[in-house]
Design an enzyme around this catalytic site. Structure first.
Site, PDB file in Angstrom:
ATOM      1  N   GLY A  70      99.040  82.984  -2.669  1.00 58.34           N
ATOM      2  CA  GLY A  70      98.205  82.048  -1.931  1.00 58.34           C
ATOM      3  C   GLY A  70      96.930  81.764  -2.709  1.00 58.34           C
ATOM      4  O   GLY A  70      96.438  80.637  -2.743  1.00 58.34           O
ATOM      5  N   ASN A 152      91.272  84.183   8.838  1.00 64.16           N
ATOM      6  CA  ASN A 152      91.955  85.470   8.735  1.00 64.16           C
ATOM      7  C   ASN A 152      91.211  86.611   9.418  1.00 64.16           C
ATOM      8  O   ASN A 152      91.804  87.617   9.759  1.00 64.16           O
ATOM      9  CB  ASN A 152      92.209  85.818   7.269  1.00 64.16           C
ATOM     10  CG  ASN A 152      90.996  85.609   6.392  1.00 64.16           C
ATOM     11  OD1 ASN A 152      90.464  84.490   6.307  1.00 64.16           O
ATOM     12  ND2 ASN A 152      90.518  86.661   5.769  1.00 64.16           N
ATOM     13  N   SER A 200     101.413  81.839   1.556  1.00 68.16           N
ATOM     14  CA  SER A 200     101.745  83.058   0.842  1.00 68.16           C
ATOM     15  C   SER A 200     102.861  83.793   1.576  1.00 68.16           C
ATOM     16  O   SER A 200     102.794  83.977   2.791  1.00 68.16           O
ATOM     17  CB  SER A 200     100.498  83.941   0.769  1.00 68.16           C
ATOM     18  OG  SER A 200     100.811  85.155   0.139  1.00 68.16           O
ATOM     19  N   ALA A 201     103.874  84.230   0.833  1.00 63.64           N
ATOM     20  CA  ALA A 201     105.053  84.848   1.462  1.00 63.64           C
ATOM     21  C   ALA A 201     104.740  86.186   2.143  1.00 63.64           C
ATOM     22  O   ALA A 201     105.283  86.488   3.205  1.00 63.64           O
ATOM     23  CB  ALA A 201     106.155  85.039   0.423  1.00 63.64           C
ATOM     24  N   HIS A 202     103.843  86.982   1.535  1.00 63.31           N
ATOM     25  CA  HIS A 202     103.679  88.347   2.071  1.00 63.31           C
ATOM     26  C   HIS A 202     102.941  88.388   3.401  1.00 63.31           C
ATOM     27  O   HIS A 202     102.887  89.437   4.047  1.00 63.31           O
ATOM     28  CB  HIS A 202     103.030  89.271   1.035  1.00 63.31           C
ATOM     29  CG  HIS A 202     101.547  89.143   0.861  1.00 63.31           C
ATOM     30  ND1 HIS A 202     100.664  89.967   1.508  1.00 63.31           N
ATOM     31  CD2 HIS A 202     100.798  88.302   0.116  1.00 63.31           C
ATOM     32  CE1 HIS A 202      99.423  89.642   1.132  1.00 63.31           C
ATOM     33  NE2 HIS A 202      99.479  88.636   0.300  1.00 63.31           N
ATOM     34  N   CYS A 327      89.942  92.470   1.423  1.00 57.78           N
ATOM     35  CA  CYS A 327      89.390  92.219   0.091  1.00 57.78           C
ATOM     36  C   CYS A 327      87.968  92.734  -0.045  1.00 57.78           C
ATOM     37  O   CYS A 327      87.478  92.914  -1.141  1.00 57.78           O
ATOM     38  CB  CYS A 327      89.417  90.730  -0.199  1.00 57.78           C
ATOM     39  SG  CYS A 327      90.884  89.950   0.415  1.00 57.78           S
TER      40      CYS A 327
HETATM   41  C1  LIG Z   1      95.818  86.551   2.185  1.00 60.99           C
HETATM   42  C2  LIG Z   1      95.104  85.249   2.154  1.00 60.99           C
HETATM   43  C3  LIG Z   1      94.962  84.536   0.958  1.00 60.99           C
HETATM   44  C4  LIG Z   1      95.462  85.070  -0.367  1.00 60.99           C
HETATM   45  O1  LIG Z   1      96.850  85.101  -0.455  1.00 60.99           O
HETATM   46  P1  LIG Z   1      97.526  86.047  -1.589  1.00 60.99           P
HETATM   47  O2  LIG Z   1      98.945  85.607  -1.630  1.00 60.99           O
HETATM   48  O3  LIG Z   1      97.355  87.450  -1.113  1.00 60.99           O
HETATM   49  O4  LIG Z   1      96.816  85.760  -2.850  1.00 60.99           O
HETATM   50  C5  LIG Z   1      94.326  83.314   0.990  1.00 60.99           C
HETATM   51  N1  LIG Z   1      93.830  82.824   2.140  1.00 60.99           N
HETATM   52  C6  LIG Z   1      93.948  83.473   3.306  1.00 60.99           C
HETATM   53  C7  LIG Z   1      93.418  82.858   4.549  1.00 60.99           C
HETATM   54  C8  LIG Z   1      94.577  84.711   3.356  1.00 60.99           C
HETATM   55  O5  LIG Z   1      94.674  85.366   4.515  1.00 60.99           O
END
Ligand SMILES: *Cc1c(COP(=O)(O)O)cnc(C)c1O
Length: 396
Positions: A70, A152, A200-202, A327
């Site tokens: 992401g 988030n 983002s997949a995870h 983070c």
């Molecule tokens: C987790 C997250 C990202 C980053 O995604 P990654 O695949 O972990 O780099 C970006 N934006 C938001 C809102 C997120 O929650």
């Protein structure tokens, strides 16, 4: 008991997704760019995943590009758009104060090294951006508006369709970081007038290390990764085939259960919120309520205590939670999101985020409601900050 209450930080890769991925680590290892027929298996797998992701967003498969995360998709949107706009004399980016660091730190980079002017829009006490503020911030230098779909930390869902309509009318490219939103909400990029979108997949029961970037036909930011001709010459580097296959599978499974998950999560979320408000005095819910909040997000501030301390106490009881942003867990700065919502530093410091998901059960909610009030009460009993606060309450 292992109680995982941090589905916003990451989710477990679902068994069906893992199963779909396995052959691409093993016998189907061909490089999709090769000419022999064996490599066709890899190409086909990627194109299937592209259709699965596109279908979920009401996009054309040609508008989906796979990335490493992401974060990379966010970097692509911002750097690719602003660097290209420079030649047309446009150097203004509009975003918000509550974005993920993948956006904020990229905006800071663009300001520092590319001379980009950045407007960081404020939010109200529930975390909402005002569409009027977006409108007023637009100038003839504006190259991009980037506003997250859902936050988030506190789960606030922004008025994306309205902002999309505004940007389309003013012919300004509109990007949204939908990394969290895509895991819970139905997104229609056409109806919402979205030009670019990151996922983002995870965060949605797929593997780590794979992202997707929706790029509407006709919107052409500069490439971010330079090299080979993969992804229609838009994103260089040999494809993470297993990851991409996992992304497609995760996305398809998610669509089939979106409504059911939403109902289940939001019922548990509201039970947890009501329980905390009932059992813990002076607890403050951060963010919005009801449909304007992500169905799995609970974020509270407990005056008089340190969120980091509560996390360790919870961990000792088998509960994995967060203070908001994984983070920033190694820094002691309070959350930029909570500060933007207007919280004082001592309130922002005493905050906890619980995010529900497929690992959550009703027993987990009950257990948390049993354990948390004791933990908060015990820590408050030894806190000078709490003592001062209670005194100040008495004086008022
Ligand atoms: C987790 C997250 C990202 C980053 O995604 P990654 O695949 O972990 O780099 C970006 N934006 C938001 C809102 C997120 O929650």
């Amino acid at each position: 008991m292992f109680v995982y209450m941090d589905h916003t930080a990451t989710t477990p890769t679902s068994p069906e997704v893992l199963e779909a991925m396995m052959p691409y680590f093993g016998e189907k290892f061909g490089n999709p760019s090769s000419v022999y027929s064996f490599s066709k298996l890899s190409r086909e797998a990627i194109e299937k995943a592209r259709s699965q992701v596109a279908g979920a967003l009401n996009a054309d498969p040609k508008e989906i590009f796979f990335t490493s995360s992401g974060t990379e998709a966010d970097n692509w949107a911002l750097k690719g758009t602003l660097e290209k706009a420079k030649s047309k004399g446009k150097n203004h980016l509009i975003t918000t104060q509550i974005e993920h660091h993948a956006i904020l730190h990229t905006a800071e980079y663009l300001h520092k090294f590319e001379g980009v002017d950045v407007t960081y829009l404020p939010v109200d006490s529930e975390g909402f951006v005002s569409v009027e503020d977006v409108k007023n911030a637009i100038t003839d230098k504006t190259a991009l508006v980037s506003i997250m779909f859902a936050n988030n930390e506190v789960g606030t869902i922004e008025p994306i369709a309205e902002i999309g309509a505004l940007c389309r009318e003013r012919k300004i490219p509109f990007h949204t970081d939908a990394v969290q939103a895509a895991a819970h909400l139905k997104i229609d990029v056409k109806a919402m007038n979205i030009d670019m979108l990151s996922m983002s997949a995870h965060k949605m029961y797929g593997p780590k290390g794979v992202g997707a970037f929706y790029l509407r036909k006709g919107v052409n930011p500069e490439n971010f990764m330079h090299g080979g001709g993969q992804e229609s010459h838009r994103r260089a580097s040999t494809e993470n085939i297993a990851g991409i296959v996992g992304f497609g599978q995760a996305m398809e499974i998610l669509q089939g259960r979106l409504e059911a998950d939403k109902a289940l999560n939001s019922a548990r979320r509201d039970k947890l919120i009501a329980g905390i408000l009932e059992k813990i005095p002076h607890a403050k819910l951060n963010g919005a309520t009801g449909d304007k909040r992500l169905p799995n997000n609970v974020n509270f501030s407990f005056i008089g205590v340190e969120g980091e301390t509560l996390l360790l106490d919870l961990d000792a009881k088998g509960i994995s939670a967060s203070t908001g942003s994984a983070c920033s867990s190694d820094s002691l700065d309070p959350s930029h999101v909570l500060l933007a919502l207007g919280l004082k530093h001592e309130m922002a410091h005493g905050s906890l985020r619980f995010t529900l998901g497929r690992l959550t059960t009703d027993e987990h909610i009950d257990y948390l409601l049993e354990v948390l009030p004791e933990i908060v009460a015990r820590r408050r009993a030894m806190s000078p900050l709490w003592e001062d606060y209670i005194k100040s309450q008495g004086e008022n």
